[in-house]
Each structure stands twice: as C-alpha cells, then as structure tokens.
Design a protein around this motif. Structure first.
Motif, PDB file in Angstrom:
ATOM      1  N   TYR A   1      21.192 128.599 -56.530  1.00 29.16           N
ATOM      2  CA  TYR A   1      20.190 129.007 -57.519  1.00 29.16           C
ATOM      3  C   TYR A   1      20.729 129.992 -58.560  1.00 29.16           C
ATOM      4  CZ  TYR A   1      17.207 127.049 -53.876  1.00 29.16           C
ATOM      5  OH  TYR A   1      16.673 126.237 -52.926  1.00 29.16           O
ATOM      6  N   VAL A   2      21.996 130.377 -58.494  1.00 28.13           N
ATOM      7  CA  VAL A   2      22.547 131.263 -59.513  1.00 28.13           C
ATOM      8  C   VAL A   2      22.837 130.481 -60.777  1.00 28.13           C
ATOM      9  CG1 VAL A   2      24.473 132.780 -60.105  1.00 28.13           C
ATOM     10  CG2 VAL A   2      23.491 132.863 -57.820  1.00 28.13           C
ATOM     11  N   VAL A   3      23.424 129.309 -60.628  1.00 28.24           N
ATOM     12  CA  VAL A   3      23.692 128.443 -61.777  1.00 28.24           C
ATOM     13  C   VAL A   3      23.046 127.083 -61.531  1.00 28.24           C
ATOM     14  CG1 VAL A   3      25.855 129.597 -62.366  1.00 28.24           C
ATOM     15  CG2 VAL A   3      25.887 127.633 -60.818  1.00 28.24           C
ATOM     16  N   ASP A   4      22.823 126.353 -62.609  1.00 29.85           N
ATOM     17  CA  ASP A   4      22.208 125.026 -62.505  1.00 29.85           C
ATOM     18  C   ASP A   4      23.231 123.934 -62.257  1.00 29.85           C
ATOM     19  OD1 ASP A   4      19.800 126.205 -63.000  1.00 29.85           O
ATOM     20  OD2 ASP A   4      19.706 125.647 -65.115  1.00 29.85           O
ATOM     21  N   CYS A   5      24.474 124.203 -62.607  1.00 30.37           N
ATOM     22  CA  CYS A   5      25.516 123.189 -62.475  1.00 30.37           C
ATOM     23  C   CYS A   5      25.845 122.944 -61.007  1.00 30.37           C
ATOM     24  CB  CYS A   5      26.769 123.641 -63.217  1.00 30.37           C
ATOM     25  SG  CYS A   5      28.136 122.477 -63.092  1.00 30.37           S
ATOM     26  N   PRO A   6      25.738 121.707 -60.528  1.00 29.59           N
ATOM     27  CA  PRO A   6      26.091 121.417 -59.144  1.00 29.59           C
ATOM     28  C   PRO A   6      27.610 121.333 -58.974  1.00 29.59           C
ATOM     29  CG  PRO A   6      25.370 119.408 -60.247  1.00 29.59           C
ATOM     30  CD  PRO A   6      25.220 120.518 -61.250  1.00 29.59           C
TER      31      PRO A   6
ATOM     32  N   MET B   1      22.153 143.002 -61.749  1.00 25.84           N
ATOM     33  CA  MET B   1      22.502 143.723 -60.531  1.00 25.84           C
ATOM     34  C   MET B   1      21.306 143.841 -59.590  1.00 25.84           C
ATOM     35  SD  MET B   1      25.248 145.006 -59.261  1.00 25.84           S
ATOM     36  CE  MET B   1      26.312 145.429 -60.651  1.00 25.84           C
ATOM     37  N   ASP B   2      20.108 143.840 -60.160  1.00 21.41           N
ATOM     38  CA  ASP B   2      18.895 143.979 -59.345  1.00 21.41           C
ATOM     39  C   ASP B   2      18.378 142.646 -58.822  1.00 21.41           C
ATOM     40  OD1 ASP B   2      18.869 146.701 -59.696  1.00 21.41           O
ATOM     41  OD2 ASP B   2      17.585 146.649 -61.456  1.00 21.41           O
ATOM     42  N   GLN B   3      19.008 141.536 -59.222  1.00 21.69           N
ATOM     43  CA  GLN B   3      18.585 140.216 -58.772  1.00 21.69           C
ATOM     44  C   GLN B   3      19.286 139.859 -57.468  1.00 21.69           C
ATOM     45  OE1 GLN B   3      16.365 137.975 -60.848  1.00 21.69           O
ATOM     46  NE2 GLN B   3      15.921 140.038 -61.529  1.00 21.69           N
ATOM     47  N   GLU B   4      18.697 138.931 -56.724  1.00 21.21           N
ATOM     48  CA  GLU B   4      19.198 138.594 -55.390  1.00 21.21           C
ATOM     49  C   GLU B   4      20.683 138.221 -55.394  1.00 21.21           C
ATOM     50  OE1 GLU B   4      19.307 137.990 -51.345  1.00 21.21           O
ATOM     51  OE2 GLU B   4      17.815 138.989 -52.585  1.00 21.21           O
ATOM     52  N   ASN B   5      21.042 137.164 -56.114  1.00 19.49           N
ATOM     53  CA  ASN B   5      22.437 136.733 -56.159  1.00 19.49           C
ATOM     54  C   ASN B   5      23.006 136.699 -57.574  1.00 19.49           C
ATOM     55  OD1 ASN B   5      22.778 136.332 -53.373  1.00 19.49           O
ATOM     56  ND2 ASN B   5      21.872 134.309 -53.465  1.00 19.49           N
ATOM     57  N   ARG B   6      22.178 136.962 -58.573  1.00 21.73           N
ATOM     58  CA  ARG B   6      22.653 136.851 -59.953  1.00 21.73           C
ATOM     59  C   ARG B   6      23.629 137.960 -60.334  1.00 21.73           C
ATOM     60  NH1 ARG B   6      17.354 134.730 -60.797  1.00 21.73           N
ATOM     61  NH2 ARG B   6      17.534 132.539 -61.375  1.00 21.73           N
ATOM     62  N   TYR B   7      23.790 138.963 -59.464  1.00 26.10           N
ATOM     63  CA  TYR B   7      24.809 139.975 -59.740  1.00 26.10           C
ATOM     64  C   TYR B   7      26.192 139.338 -59.858  1.00 26.10           C
ATOM     65  CZ  TYR B   7      26.543 139.752 -54.935  1.00 26.10           C
ATOM     66  OH  TYR B   7      27.104 139.338 -53.759  1.00 26.10           O
ATOM     67  N   LEU B   8      26.366 138.143 -59.269  1.00 22.80           N
ATOM     68  CA  LEU B   8      27.649 137.446 -59.355  1.00 22.80           C
ATOM     69  C   LEU B   8      27.967 137.025 -60.784  1.00 22.80           C
ATOM     70  CD1 LEU B   8      27.200 135.312 -56.131  1.00 22.80           C
ATOM     71  CD2 LEU B   8      28.881 137.119 -56.456  1.00 22.80           C
TER      72      LEU B   8
ATOM     73  N   TRP C   1      25.078 127.068 -66.990  1.00 20.78           N
ATOM     74  CA  TRP C   1      25.876 125.835 -66.904  1.00 20.78           C
ATOM     75  C   TRP C   1      27.358 126.078 -67.156  1.00 20.78           C
ATOM     76  CZ3 TRP C   1      24.723 121.032 -65.186  1.00 20.78           C
ATOM     77  CH2 TRP C   1      23.370 120.750 -64.956  1.00 20.78           C
ATOM     78  N   LEU C   2      27.766 127.342 -67.292  1.00 22.60           N
ATOM     79  CA  LEU C   2      29.177 127.670 -67.526  1.00 22.60           C
ATOM     80  C   LEU C   2      29.689 126.962 -68.770  1.00 22.60           C
ATOM     81  CD1 LEU C   2      30.239 127.141 -63.796  1.00 22.60           C
ATOM     82  CD2 LEU C   2      29.256 129.195 -64.824  1.00 22.60           C
TER      83      LEU C   2
END
Length: 409
Positions: free
Chosen positions: A173-178, A369-376, A309-310
């Motif tokens: 769920y961080v990025v849409d690209c599979p 930084m405050d999001q679950e995994n979006r800090y990546l 989508w990088l």
C-alpha cells in the motif's frame, strides 16, 4: 520482520553491535538489554541475539545512527570487565532463541467456578491474545544480494533498486506499482495509465462540476505563497520572508551530508519529479486550507506519480498531464479549475526558490514520517530532495516556473 545485516566487535569492557538498517524508522527504535540477551527493533528490522556472556545496562551504554550509511552502532558494557566473548562470528548460533526452561506444573491448581461471572466484561482481566510484539519470532541471517546491472531503477535520480524485493511486506500500500523490482519504467508507465483510465469516474467529475460550493471555497483560499511573492517582488530578502523554525533547523542538522553528481539527463528527471511532488503537496495544502490531517500523506503520495508509481518524467508537458489526470481520478475534489489553480500555486512556490521548496519538502517529510509505512518514501525520495535542493540551481527553478506559466497560459 527483517533480520538486518550485523557484526559484533569487543574489547575488555564493551561489546559493539553494528547493525545495517538503511530503511529503519529511527524515531521508533527500541533496544533491550538483559543478561545475555540483546534485542533491537526499528521497523521493519528486528534483531534478537543470545550472547555467550552477560551484558548490563548501567548508564555507559550508548547508540548512534549514521544517516548516510544507514548504520546503528550500539555500545553495550560487559557485566564482567575483561571477559572475552567466544564465537561472536557464529551468527546462526547468536540468532537462535534462548532455550526455554521446562515448565513445571504447580502442585495446586485453582479452577475458577464456572458460575462466577463477576469478571465477565472486565477490561482488566488478563488476555493471552494481546497485541504485544512477539520477541521469539524466527530469524534468518541476512545476506546482501548483488544487484543486477539491468535491474529496474527508481528513487531519487533513479539510483536505487532491489528495495521492494527486500521490504515487500512493509511496502504494501505504499506504492501502486506491483512488484517494482521486476517492472521497468516502460511497463510501470503503461500500468499507471491503464489504472488511471479505470479509476476515472465520470459521475464524480460531473457532480463536482455542477455542485461546486465546496470547491469554490477552496478556490478562494489564498495560501501564504502569494503574500511571500509580493514581499519578494518589492525587494525584501527571501531569508527574512521565509524562516525555519527550531524543529526544522534540528532536522536540517540531522540530514545526511551528500554530494550528488548527476548528468544533464538525471538533473532533468530530478527537477521534473520535484514539480510533480510539489504539485501533489500544493493540492493537499489548498484543499485542507493549510491544515494537514490523517489523509494528507495518502493524498500527496497518490497524486504524485513519482511517489506512487516511481515515475520518471522527460518533459514539463508530461508532468502536467500526469498531475491533472491523477487529480481527476483519486482525491475527494475533482475539478479542472482546481487543477489550474494548484498549478498556479506551484509557479509561486518555484518563484520563491530553494528556501521555500526546502521548507515544503521538510513538511512533506514530516507528514510521511507519521504515516504507517509511507516513511519509506522519505528514504526513496524526500530526504534526498531535502539535501539536493540546497545546492540546486536557482536559475533552473526560475526557468521551471516560466515553463509552467507558458504551458498554463
């Protein structure tokens, strides 16, 4: 959870544990020391060591993090000074969990009366199914894999690869690209365009077009950028107009010290990606009237194809088309005039230059930084942008503003 790459060193008084964790959420790092047990947790990394000797927590212990290398260095005192710990290179043995002591059944067992329902609904009763972290999970020593030269690239200046393969569970769920590590840029773009066509909702767009009271309020909102541009135009210095607060200065001190050597094509990609990210930020800023909320991270990363989508852009026209498309497919408000207004906001920001952009990038970094995994996404893009923008070309930013103005008008 990922077992990080690590090594151990020792002298007569201390054990040094060097942990390579480049994508760790440093702000939530936990370290536990107890007898011969050492535990380290910094999402998404977990390390549990069973040592050949005892260590203590007596005030002499300390831990440092090298931002540039992504390495934790933990210094832990030995319980017995001068003791030599044997087998510190036997990683598999060190990672094995401590042997459990054999359970001894009590001589007397108390059985609750089945008719006693006094504890039913009592929140203070013990619950064996709690959500506490499982410190006994299996570990496997991590072996760094050699990346293929032709592996798909992404991240700042398109310089990273293999990140998603290792952090697959965390990247959900961080990025849409599979499967980005198996999907080159051409395939990513085709998938993105196909997905946008599927997500476009004509009814939602028409509803926002004809029932636009909320959107008119958003259009009438004036971000601070416009007043700052006016001050700049009458001769005030940008240093007096845009100031960093104490928290921002602290973050700037902790940013890695990097020098980016980019060719002309890579520089073009970085500048165009910056426009994409700033557009997504400005859309969120205008729609929330400057008050970020729990959905802000989702909005920014969803509208920005760079983050979701990088994507790598090759022209101003590509960036604008992508920003408009995604703004009409995903967020709550989908209106063409709103897109135009947001683009005009971006132009003001670029006119204000590096100082304004840096302040915005720091805000985006804090939101992620405050999001679950979006800090990546900070590790992939935003932190590098924060460092790079400080030495970027002021003339190039002004030319970007002019190019966007020409396309807009």
């Amino acid at each position: 959870m990922l077992t990080p790459s690590f090594e151990l060193q020792q002298n007569k008084d201390f054990l040094t544990i060097i942990i390579k964790a480049p994508f760790a959420k440093v702000a939530e790092t936990e370290i536990f020391i107890e007898e011969n047990g050492f535990k380290f947790y910094s999402k998404p990394y977990f390390l549990r060591l069973t040592l050949p000797g005892n260590i203590v927590e007596d005030g002499r212990e300390k831990a440092d993090y090298d931002v540039e290398k992504g390495i934790f260095t933990v210094l832990v005192p030995k319980e017995t000074s001068g003791e030599h710990f044997e087998g510190l290179d036997m990683l598999t043995k060190l990672l094995a969990p401590q042997k459990k002591t054999k359970d001894v059944s009590p001589l007397i067992e108390v059985i609750n009366d089945d008719d006693d329902d006094s504890n039913i609904g009592n929140d203070n009763t013990d619950n064996d199914d709690g959500d506490d972290f499982d410190w006994c999970i299996e570990q496997e020593p991590y072996v760094e894999k050699q990346g293929l030269l032709d592996a798909p690239k992404y991240g700042f200046a398109n310089q990273k690869s293999g990140v998603f393969q290792r952090l697959q569970e965390e990247m959900v769920y961080v990025v849409d690209c599979p499967d980005p590590d198996q999907c080159n840029l051409t395939d990513r773009r085709k998938l993105r365009l196909d997905t946008e066509w599927e997500k476009f909702d004509e009814d939602h767009y028409l509803a926002d077009l004809f029932e636009d009271e909320n959107i008119q309020q958003i259009l009438n909102y004036k971000p601070r950028f416009y007043d700052e541009v006016k001050l700049l135009n009458i001769g005030q210095s940008v240093e007096k107009i845009i100031e960093f607060d104490d928290d921002e200065r602290d973050i700037l001190k902790k940013l890695p010290r990097k020098e980016y050597i980019l060719d002309s094509i890579e520089k073009s990609h970085v500048y165009l990606g910056l426009v994409d990210i700033i557009y997504a930020y400005t859309y969120n800023h205008r729609c929330t009237e400057g008050e970020n909320h729990c959905e802000s991270g989702w909005t920014i990363s969803k509208i920005s194809a760079t983050l979701s989508w990088l994507e790598v852009f090759t022209s101003i026209k590509e960036v604008i088309q992508c920003c408009y498309r995604r703004s009409l497919c995903y967020p709550l408000y989908r209106h063409w005039c709103l897109n135009d207004t947001v683009l005009h906001d971006v132009i003001q920001i670029l006119r204000l230059g590096r100082r304004c952009i840096l302040k915005i990038l720091l805000e985006i970094r804090s939101i992620m930084m405050d999001q679950e995994n979006r800090y990546l996404l900070n590790d992939l893009y935003i932190t590098d942008y924060c460092v790079w923008i400080q030495s970027s070309s002021a003339k190039k930013l002004q030319s970007l503003a002019q190019a966007l103005s020409k396309v807009m008008y």
